[in-house]
Design an enzyme around this catalytic site. Sequence first.
Site, PDB file in Angstrom:
ATOM      1  N   GLU A  37      30.862   2.209 -41.133  1.00 29.17           N
ATOM      2  CA  GLU A  37      29.881   2.500 -42.165  1.00 29.17           C
ATOM      3  C   GLU A  37      28.692   1.587 -41.881  1.00 29.17           C
ATOM      4  OE1 GLU A  37      31.078   1.862 -46.250  1.00 29.17           O
ATOM      5  OE2 GLU A  37      29.156   2.649 -46.970  1.00 29.17           O
ATOM      6  N   ARG A 263      45.041  -4.597 -39.507  1.00 27.31           N
ATOM      7  CA  ARG A 263      43.724  -5.216 -39.309  1.00 27.31           C
ATOM      8  C   ARG A 263      43.871  -6.509 -38.529  1.00 27.31           C
ATOM      9  NH1 ARG A 263      39.902  -3.496 -43.275  1.00 27.31           N
ATOM     10  NH2 ARG A 263      38.609  -5.327 -42.977  1.00 27.31           N
ATOM     11  N   LYS A 273      32.525  -7.028 -44.446  1.00 28.56           N
ATOM     12  CA  LYS A 273      31.066  -6.941 -44.357  1.00 28.56           C
ATOM     13  C   LYS A 273      30.420  -7.347 -45.672  1.00 28.56           C
ATOM     14  CE  LYS A 273      30.925  -2.808 -41.671  1.00 28.56           C
ATOM     15  NZ  LYS A 273      31.189  -1.655 -42.510  1.00 28.56           N
TER      16      LYS A 273
END
Length: 564
Positions: A37, A263, A273
């Site tokens: 994104e 992850r 982020k």
Amino acid sequence: MTKPDIPAASDFIRDRVERDVQQGVNGGRVQTRFPPEPNGYLHIGHAKAITQDFATAEAFGGVCNVRFDDTNPDTEETEYVEAILADIAWLGFRPGAVHFASDYFETLYAWAVDLVERGLAYVDEQDGDTISAQRGGFGKPGIESPYRDRPAEESLDRFARMRAGEFAEGAMCLRAKIDMQADNMWLRDPVLYRIRSGHHHRTHDAWVIYPTYDWAHGQSDAIEGVTHSICTMEFDSHRPLYDWCLDNLTLPGDRPQQIEFARLEFTHTVTSKRRLKTLVTDGVVDGWDDPRMPTLVGMRRRGFPASAITRFCLDIGTSRTNARHSIEALEAVVRRQLNATAQRRMAVLRPLKLTITNWPKDADGNSVVEHFEVTNNPERAEDGTRTVAFTGELVIESEDFAEVPPPKFFRLSIGREVRLRGAYLVTATDVVKDESGAVVEVLATYDPQTRGGDAPDGRKVKSTMHWVSVPHSVPLRAGLYDRLFAAAVPGEATGEPLDDVNPDSRELLTEARGEAALAEVPGGEVVQFERLGYFAADPDQPGLFHRTVGLRDEWAAIQKRQAK
Ligand code: ATP
Ligand code: MG
């Protein structure tokens, strides 16, 4: 990567894809994608995803594309799109193509209309809080919306008017009609479209309704021909919805499947982020590319080689079990690579004047200049040698001298002889102090018989120190960095990782001096300052060096402790 570089590390995704290829699933074709994104800069966690996505495709002769998952106009910006592409290129990967989910908005809309027509979706006019409350929870039944069974024409009318901009944000949304009693919460009539009035970085103001992640992701995969849609574990519970969407559409081509993996997380590091962005906007760091940041731009400025990052990502393997890696383990890979490649140079970070009182002077009373040939990198003979100037006017590291040496201090003190690396043995004889009593200069004598650093009579010294000849030196600034997050697991105590920001994570030394060759280090290159660590030349500010990592292998020490 230009050719498959799959290590022996265990990787269940590679095994799964191999099985699909052998069974001829999707004609044996392999296509992956990396779907960021564009709402911030990439961090070290993304490097794992990128490496996984590209390496999986390449191992089977397939292609990996980048697809920007740009379905939220409020957070996404073109600046981030460009930065993300630059980071992927820096890591050494070349996407087959670059796509944007926003390119599919028209198709996604048409598919949503199709669902409504078939009674599989409806417009819900309740507010978001009500919808959330009705969803229930595990073991708590869901409540069906009063709009759930409204006629398709009514939903089609509202959906068209949502698109036309007739309603305010939050006034209504489109939901899939699946099962309000499903054990999987994502199947309890998930939201597919919401109204958003923000300005989109690519479609500008063409749309005021935006698909959710769940409505956009699998369909974008299908449109592009992705066969294996690799993502992280938090999407595990979304998979039934991913499949439901694909099951209820006429796909344009092959059927993608979602595969989740753990992850990548590190100690003393935050990979989010949103939180990293807060550090930037709050001014805790200088920017996304501050050398302390776990962003790829930050690590790059800090001097981490891209190949060390991808090497690490491949070597740790891929599993579904979440684990936090020691940041020292990554630093060890960085150190190992830099040891092989970095040129050795001498620099003094906190200079203390060292004057050699018996050093010869020329007819004009100036200190005679002598030149020494020193190796650039003992690990790589082909890097050759360089000439370093030596005079009677030197600087040494302040901490290499002690007026009153503590026990086990073997460096310079009055009456003690040490080696100046590659030059001579010197013995301190006296000090000069300022009014406050601080030592500002050390006086010493050298032994002319010890040129090169060894005594003909074979006598030993306990310490070898780096030095810089003042008349030949260049001024440097050096950034020394400590952990940006003091706690090994940021947020463990309070739940908020930013509470653990270390207020003293940077020390900027402005008085450093380096040998002349340091004036010529190109921005971005990493050199070893002897005895001090690896330092990266700042790409923008000449004379500024960032300590990438120290010389000591802290990872080996940690492993040794763990083995005990
Ligand atoms: P963030 O919370 O930092 O914004 P994200 O998951 O929302 O992370 P995306 O841009 O949506 O960021 O992620 C792009 C891809 O990178 C996704 O497939 C995601 O699963 C993966 N990814 C993100 N963080 C990590 C991580 N720490 N380790 C491995 N993969 C990650
Ligand atoms: Mg995200």
